[in-house]
Scaffold this motif. Structure first.
Motif, PDB file in Angstrom:
ATOM      1  N   GLU A 394       4.908 -45.238   1.308  1.00 18.27           N
ATOM      2  CA  GLU A 394       5.426 -46.136   1.312  1.00 18.27           C
ATOM      3  C   GLU A 394       4.517 -47.348   1.583  1.00 18.27           C
ATOM      4  OE1 GLU A 394       9.022 -47.436   3.015  1.00 18.27           O
ATOM      5  OE2 GLU A 394       8.844 -49.080   2.936  1.00 18.27           O
ATOM      6  N   LEU A 398       4.080 -49.108  -2.062  1.00 21.61           N
ATOM      7  CA  LEU A 398       3.577 -50.355  -2.247  1.00 21.61           C
ATOM      8  C   LEU A 398       2.752 -51.304  -2.598  1.00 21.61           C
ATOM      9  CD1 LEU A 398       5.723 -51.496   0.824  1.00 21.61           C
ATOM     10  CD2 LEU A 398       6.402 -51.784  -1.874  1.00 21.61           C
ATOM     11  N   ILE A 401       1.944 -51.003  -6.410  1.00 27.22           N
ATOM     12  CA  ILE A 401       2.689 -51.602  -7.064  1.00 27.22           C
ATOM     13  C   ILE A 401       1.824 -53.017  -7.700  1.00 27.22           C
ATOM     14  CG2 ILE A 401       5.299 -52.476  -6.955  1.00 27.22           C
ATOM     15  CD1 ILE A 401       6.432 -50.113  -6.049  1.00 27.22           C
ATOM     16  N   ASP A 402       1.726 -53.843  -6.209  1.00 25.32           N
ATOM     17  CA  ASP A 402       1.761 -55.124  -5.759  1.00 25.32           C
ATOM     18  C   ASP A 402       0.439 -55.187  -7.373  1.00 25.32           C
ATOM     19  OD1 ASP A 402       3.612 -55.985  -4.586  1.00 25.32           O
ATOM     20  OD2 ASP A 402       2.120 -55.659  -2.615  1.00 25.32           O
ATOM     21  N   ARG A 409       9.712 -49.656  -9.626  1.00 26.64           N
ATOM     22  CA  ARG A 409      10.007 -50.657  -7.995  1.00 26.64           C
ATOM     23  C   ARG A 409      10.186 -49.702  -6.897  1.00 26.64           C
ATOM     24  NH1 ARG A 409       8.209 -53.491 -11.293  1.00 26.64           N
ATOM     25  NH2 ARG A 409       9.229 -55.050 -12.615  1.00 26.64           N
ATOM     26  N   LEU A 410      10.377 -50.287  -5.689  1.00 24.83           N
ATOM     27  CA  LEU A 410      10.987 -49.363  -4.683  1.00 24.83           C
ATOM     28  C   LEU A 410      12.643 -49.783  -4.757  1.00 24.83           C
ATOM     29  CD1 LEU A 410       9.708 -47.462  -2.537  1.00 24.83           C
ATOM     30  CD2 LEU A 410       9.470 -49.433  -1.379  1.00 24.83           C
ATOM     31  N   ASP A 411      13.321 -48.626  -3.949  1.00 29.07           N
ATOM     32  CA  ASP A 411      14.407 -49.144  -3.819  1.00 29.07           C
ATOM     33  C   ASP A 411      14.020 -49.157  -2.221  1.00 29.07           C
ATOM     34  OD1 ASP A 411      16.802 -48.965  -2.322  1.00 29.07           O
ATOM     35  OD2 ASP A 411      17.929 -47.424  -3.892  1.00 29.07           O
ATOM     36  N   ALA A 412      14.149 -49.522  -1.214  1.00 29.22           N
ATOM     37  CA  ALA A 412      14.053 -49.384   0.563  1.00 29.22           C
ATOM     38  C   ALA A 412      14.489 -48.808   0.831  1.00 29.22           C
ATOM     39  CB  ALA A 412      13.525 -50.534   1.305  1.00 29.22           C
ATOM     40  N   LEU A 413      16.551 -49.021   0.821  1.00 29.43           N
ATOM     41  CA  LEU A 413      16.930 -48.227   1.600  1.00 29.43           C
ATOM     42  C   LEU A 413      16.891 -46.900   1.494  1.00 29.43           C
ATOM     43  CD1 LEU A 413      19.197 -49.771   3.036  1.00 29.43           C
ATOM     44  CD2 LEU A 413      20.591 -49.274   1.333  1.00 29.43           C
TER      45      LEU A 413
ATOM     46  N   GLN B 347      10.901 -58.849  -6.352  1.00 26.18           N
ATOM     47  CA  GLN B 347      11.789 -57.972  -7.373  1.00 26.18           C
ATOM     48  C   GLN B 347      10.892 -57.631  -8.099  1.00 26.18           C
ATOM     49  OE1 GLN B 347      14.804 -60.123 -10.075  1.00 26.18           O
ATOM     50  NE2 GLN B 347      13.479 -61.410  -9.699  1.00 26.18           N
ATOM     51  N   LYS B 348       9.613 -57.974  -7.956  1.00 27.93           N
ATOM     52  CA  LYS B 348       8.675 -57.287  -8.616  1.00 27.93           C
ATOM     53  C   LYS B 348       8.317 -55.892  -8.379  1.00 27.93           C
ATOM     54  CE  LYS B 348       6.664 -61.072 -10.465  1.00 27.93           C
ATOM     55  NZ  LYS B 348       5.553 -62.194 -10.515  1.00 27.93           N
ATOM     56  N   THR B 349       8.667 -55.884  -6.832  1.00 22.55           N
ATOM     57  CA  THR B 349       7.639 -54.874  -6.213  1.00 22.55           C
ATOM     58  C   THR B 349       9.189 -54.047  -5.509  1.00 22.55           C
ATOM     59  OG1 THR B 349       6.447 -55.757  -5.438  1.00 22.55           O
ATOM     60  CG2 THR B 349       6.569 -54.021  -4.714  1.00 22.55           C
ATOM     61  N   TYR B 350      10.671 -54.468  -5.655  1.00 22.15           N
ATOM     62  CA  TYR B 350      11.306 -54.305  -4.617  1.00 22.15           C
ATOM     63  C   TYR B 350      12.720 -53.585  -5.409  1.00 22.15           C
ATOM     64  CZ  TYR B 350       9.200 -53.448  -0.065  1.00 22.15           C
ATOM     65  OH  TYR B 350       8.676 -53.939   0.813  1.00 22.15           O
ATOM     66  N   ALA B 351      12.875 -52.970  -5.495  1.00 24.27           N
ATOM     67  CA  ALA B 351      15.373 -52.425  -6.002  1.00 24.27           C
ATOM     68  C   ALA B 351      16.380 -53.164  -5.504  1.00 24.27           C
ATOM     69  CB  ALA B 351      15.224 -51.356  -6.920  1.00 24.27           C
ATOM     70  N   THR B 352      15.238 -52.422  -4.261  1.00 22.16           N
ATOM     71  CA  THR B 352      16.532 -53.021  -2.891  1.00 22.16           C
ATOM     72  C   THR B 352      16.264 -52.536  -1.837  1.00 22.16           C
ATOM     73  OG1 THR B 352      17.676 -51.404  -4.333  1.00 22.16           O
ATOM     74  CG2 THR B 352      18.630 -51.488  -1.973  1.00 22.16           C
ATOM     75  N   LEU B 353      16.337 -53.751  -1.038  1.00 23.12           N
ATOM     76  CA  LEU B 353      15.653 -53.814   0.433  1.00 23.12           C
ATOM     77  C   LEU B 353      16.635 -53.823   1.234  1.00 23.12           C
ATOM     78  CD1 LEU B 353      12.981 -56.261   0.568  1.00 23.12           C
ATOM     79  CD2 LEU B 353      14.534 -55.885  -0.420  1.00 23.12           C
ATOM     80  N   PRO B 354      16.774 -53.472   2.235  1.00 17.79           N
ATOM     81  CA  PRO B 354      17.301 -54.432   3.571  1.00 17.79           C
ATOM     82  C   PRO B 354      17.106 -56.252   3.722  1.00 17.79           C
ATOM     83  CG  PRO B 354      15.645 -52.952   4.582  1.00 17.79           C
ATOM     84  CD  PRO B 354      15.799 -52.677   3.061  1.00 17.79           C
ATOM     85  N   ARG B 357      13.933 -57.302   6.082  1.00 18.29           N
ATOM     86  CA  ARG B 357      12.790 -57.171   5.483  1.00 18.29           C
ATOM     87  C   ARG B 357      12.348 -58.570   4.978  1.00 18.29           C
ATOM     88  NH1 ARG B 357      10.000 -52.159   2.407  1.00 18.29           N
ATOM     89  NH2 ARG B 357      10.638 -50.742   4.504  1.00 18.29           N
TER      90      ARG B 357
END
Lengths: 481, 486
Positions: A394, A398, A401-402, A409-413, B347-354, B357
């Motif tokens: 991960e 990340l 991507i950064d 895009r990461l779906d962290a869930l 949102q440039k990095t993640y699609a979904t996150l808790p 975080r």
């Protein structure tokens, strides 16, 4: 050497490998192997010390003995004092003789003799490792060691009468600069400007102005050394280009002006490895197919079939197999004196590590490009993380991507990597709108400027002269009413 | 008295529509002469116990109507009722006057506007639409800058109704009033001039003599209004007008410094980073401005690095400065915007996150982070949704970013592009006009002459005069030079 991490033994046999090389670089190569690879430390140092003892370089001999002490090889650590003092004495006598001769030549004003005397002196510095630096005077560092040889060779320039002389001198300058660079890397110094000297002299070598048949022998050396210098400076893309264009004649070139670069600096096999790795790390798949596998570099790749195989694997999208193949030779390559050197002087991570990381990153990006969604777990199984931390994969993704190297895009869930959907039409529209707004704004601004100047509405020169005219505010008042 | 009325009503003649421009011009001038010969009391005296205005149609008899109004405003006295009556008549006049006729009485028109702007606050009327209507009726583009522009803006701000100035503010200024050059024949006032700077000149009476600071003030006040209305792109344009205003020998006006400070803050609020400097900025001027506006550049640097703590520290340290500059609200607003941009960057990095975080990233407690996210989403800054967790804890709730779908349909996008194209095409007309005027200046001609003298070093194609006409017989080389020099 500051590069840490002990390496497992390489796939090659040390003696056979050492037989490929000669000259002042060989003991340095062996020292590099000894520091990086403990299982081979004894064998390589024994060979290195005996090789050093047949030469005249007392400093090198002492350093190798010291290194043996560091590595705990107690039987090798005690230097042969009798040989040292005798050789040292002999070196000094030889030096004063050469200097005396040179002085005589200079008095006689015979250019050719002076040139040869200068060359003999330089050669002497090269084989003895040059004068010791005067510790009380930091300035003397630049004229000690191999620097002395480099400068002595440089002094030949004034006495060269033919292009061939110039070429021979430049060739020696290139060699000394390479030597200085490796020496600096091993003693923890910065090799950057030495590699710059290599670049400068190598480019002179390419336009030496000698006859065609001589030039064709110089060019391969010049290009290959340029590549090595770029590699040493971490400019992998330039390095890849240089290696790719190295003429096939480099292989078995034999001695040119008494120097066989294939044995002294880098063999054709080495060039194949360097070029292959740098290309893999910096070129796209299509470029690899067209320029590397399909170009003249193919001749070099034939020498190292596993390198060719790795590139073919990459171009056919078998990234995992490619990385595995590369990994198998990690040890071999890290033991190479150029590839295994630290990227930043005194820092961690060698060029091999850096190149491997680049190739890995490129593979991940290329692999991901054909999916709209990939779970981190499957990504991790294809590209096993390099560290054992829980979030290794991960974190890696990340950071990619950064820094903009991976468009995802990461779906962290759910631990899924998602490719962003892009609506091309809307994107083009938005871009056009943005550009149009920019044009409109710029036009208005320029129109304003022209109009204001035309109407004589420039801000007048302040009486105080320069600076901010605060007076303007006071003058504004309510004059309009 | 009836004579006077007949004189007053003698214009326009019946056949006015068929008159050529030249003829019309003559008619107007004779008519004006006759009007001037009337005794001044004509305008204020009642005829048959009726006000003269009642005999006149403001649309047809604009000239006498204007003159009458103007004269009566001078004599109206302090009677509130009479004033209100006059104001109403002004409103009627300004909504219906003939824009060609008033060009001949520019100064009276302007004086009437000034009177109106003066009297409105005294009557407690905050509606300024009469004035904006009048300005747009005179010049539908409102594109030639006049002192009336600035007056209106000041009046609106003083009355606390800045948005009332928008009908004028939204129009782009494309020219400043300049004297027509002697070399070209005067265009007739009555003619349909393509651009309003044809009849709005320093001599026309529609403006007092302009000074640079009026222009700067107009744009700076305008920018204030746009910032207040959150129209950042327009505010940016106005501020850049001020910052890029030409100056002699790199003098910097304090107004420019103020504009620069605001410009930096607006960039941070609108785009999360400083705007790029316009390409045409003067390096020397910019250096002077920046030397004075240093604290703002530091703020911008912290903002761009998304370093909230540093920004906060800078903000607290400089409270006095921001306060004195009147930018404290902007600086504070940027501080909250900074947190928002940090979230938006995610949102440039993640699609979904808790949410936990996000909370860790922002340094908030999960509950606070959740609340904050809800606020940002409901305010429309973030295109995302929050799914609550099974155990209802804030930390386990999930923030899901949505694809950045452009909200407009293809049709509106097309329309918008078409409108934009139209705007730029219009703009090109103005640019061509400015270009033409520029080519008539002495400086330009001299520059061209110098270019010619550069000799064979210069590119031959540049030296060739593409607009060169065949020489008139009898005119020698020297005659040619004279024309150039004049």
């Amino acid at each position: 050497m500051a590069v840490n991490g002990a390496l497992p033994p390489p796939t090659f046999d040390l003696d056979a490998w050492a037989n490929n090389y000669e000259g002042a670089l060989l003991p340095l190569r062996l020292a590099h192997v000894a520091t990086r690879c403990p299982p081979l430390a004894r064998q390589s140092l024994t060979t290195a010390i005996s090789a050093a003892k047949t030469g005249k370089n007392v400093q090198l001999y002492m350093r190798l003995c010291e290194l043996a002490g560091h590595l705990g090889l107690d039987d090798l650590r005690t230097p042969d004092e009798a040989w040292v003092s005798k050789q040292d004495e002999g070196n000094k006598r030889e030096l004063s003789r050469l200097e005396g001769e040179l002085r005589g030549y200079k008095n006689n004003l015979i250019r050719e003799s002076i040139r040869m005397g200068q060359e003999d002196l330089a050669q002497h510095h090269l084989v003895t490792g040059g004068p010791l630096p005067d510790l009380s005077n930091p300035q003397s560092l630049s004229t000690a060691g191999y620097n002395a040889a480099y400068q002595a060779f440089g002094k030949m320039r004034d006495y060269c009468t033919t292009p061939t002389h110039m070429a021979a001198m430049t060739l020696r300058l290139v060699y000394s600069a390479v030597l200085m660079a490796v020496n600096a890397q091993q003693t923890g110094g910065s090799a950057m400007h030495h590699f710059n000297s290599v670049l400068a002299n190598a480019s002179r070598l390419r336009t030496a102005g000698v006859k065609e048949e001589e030039q064709v022998k110089l060019t391969p050396i010049a290009i290959a050394m340029t590549g090595i210098a770029h590699l040493g400076q971490g400019n992998y893309r330039d390095a890849a280009a240089s290696f790719r264009y190295t003429p096939a004649e480099y292989n078995n070139l034999g001695p040119i002006h008494g120097a066989d670069f294939g044995r002294l600096v880098a063999s054709a096999n080495d060039i194949a490895i360097y070029g292959g790795l740098c290309s893999l790390a910096t070129l796209s798949r299509q470029e690899l197919i067209d320029k590397v596998l399909g170009g003249t570099f193919r001749v070099f790749l034939e020498l190292e079939p596993h390198m060719r195989k790795a590139i073919s694997l990459y171009t056919t999208a078998k990234y995992q197999a490619c990385l595995d193949t590369l990994q198998r030779y990690y040890s071999d390559w890290s033991l190479d004196v150029f590839l295994g050197a630290a990227v930043i002087a005194g820092g961690n991570g060698s060029h091999v590590d850096r190149l491997f990381a680049l190739i890995r990153e490129k593979s991940i990006t290329a692999y991901f490009s054909s999916f709209s969604e990939v779970s981190l777990a499957s990504l991790a199984s294809t590209f096993p993380p390099t560290t054992y931390a829980q979030t290794a994969m991960e974190d890696e993704v990340l950071s990619m991507i950064d820094s903009g190297r991976l468009d995802a895009r990461l779906d962290a869930l759910n631990g899924v990597l998602i490719a962003p959907k892009s609506d091309v039409r809307a994107a083009v529209h938005a871009e056009a709108k943005r550009a149009a707004e920019e044009v409109e704004r710029t036009l208005l601004l320029r129109l304003h400027k022209v109009n204001a100047a035309l109407a004589g509405l420039e801000i007048p020169r302040s009486k105080a002269g320069g600076g901010v005219g605060w007076g303007e505010v006071a003058a504004m008042g309510d004059g309009v009413y | 008295m009836a004579d006077a009325l007949s004189v007053v009503l003698s214009f326009p003649p019946e056949n006015v529509a068929k008159l050529s421009a030249k003829k019309y011009e003559e008619e107007v001038h004779t008519y004006m002469k006759r009007l001037n010969q009337l005794p001044p009391t004509t305008w204020t005296k009642a005829i048959d116990k009726k006000n003269l205005l009642d005999f006149l149609n403001p649309e047809v008899n604009s000239l006498p109507y204007l003159a009458t109004l103007r004269a009566q405003t001078d004599t109206v006295g302090k009677d509130r009722k009479a004033i209100e009556h006059l104001v109403n008549q002004c409103a009627v006049f300004f909504a219906t006057f003939d824009p060609i006729q008033v060009r001949y009485l520019g100064s009276q028109w302007t004086e009437l506007v000034v009177w109106l702007l003066d009297i409105l606050p005294k009557l407690g009327i905050s509606d300024h639409s009469t004035v904006t209507t009048a300005m747009l009726r005179l010049d539908p583009t409102a594109g030639t800058f006049t002192s009336t522009h600035l007056r209106l803006l000041r009046a609106c701000l003083q009355a606390g109704v800045p948005s009332q100035a928008l009908p004028i503010l939204d129009k782009d200024i494309y020219a400043f009033p300049v004297d027509q050059r002697k070399e070209i024949p005067d265009e007739l006032l009555s003619e349909d001039v393509e651009l309003s700077n044809g009849f709005i000149t320093p001599k026309s009476g529609f403006t007092i003599k302009l000074k640079p600071e009026y222009v700067l003030e107009y744009y700076l006040l305008g920018a204030h209004i746009y910032i207040g209305r959150r129209n950042f792109s327009r505010a940016r344009l106005f501020l850049e007008y001020v910052v890029l205003h030409p100056s002699q020998q790199q003098t910097v006006s304090a107004l420019q410094v103020e504009a620069y400070k605001k410009w930096v803050m607006v960039g941070l609020l609108a785009e999360g980073k400083s705007y790029p400097l316009p390409k045409t900025h003067g390096a020397g001027v910019m250096k002077n401005i920046r030397a004075v506006a240093k604290p703002y550049d530091v703020l911008a640097e912290c903002f761009e690095r998304r370093d909230w703590r540093k920004y906060q520290a800078e903000m607290d340290a400089g409270t006095q400065t921001w306060h004195e500059d009147g930018n404290l609200p902007l600086v504070k607003e940027a501080s909250t915007a900074l947190i928002r941009y940090r979230v938006m960057d995610l949102q440039k990095t993640y699609a979904t996150l808790p949410v936990s975080r996000v909370a860790a990233y922002l340094g908030f407690k999960p509950e606070a982070a959740l609340q904050y996210l809800l606020d940002v989403i409901s305010s429309g800054h973030l295109h995302a949704s929050i799914a609550p967790s099974h155990d209802n804890s804030a930390a386990n709730a999930v923030l899901r970013f949505h694809e950045l779908t452009p909200s407009m349909t293809n049709l509106t996008a097309d329309n918008e592009l078409a409108a934009q194209t139209k705007r730029i095409e219009d703009l090109a007309t103005y640019v061509r006009d400015a270009d033409r005027r520029l080519q008539l200046t002495k400086e330009y001609v001299e520059h061209q002459k110098r270019q010619r003298r550069t000799g064979p070093d210069a590119d031959l194609a540049d030296q060739m005069d593409l607009t060169w006409d065949a020489p008139v017989p009898g005119l020698g080389e020297e005659g040619d030079e004279d024309i150039m020099a004049s």
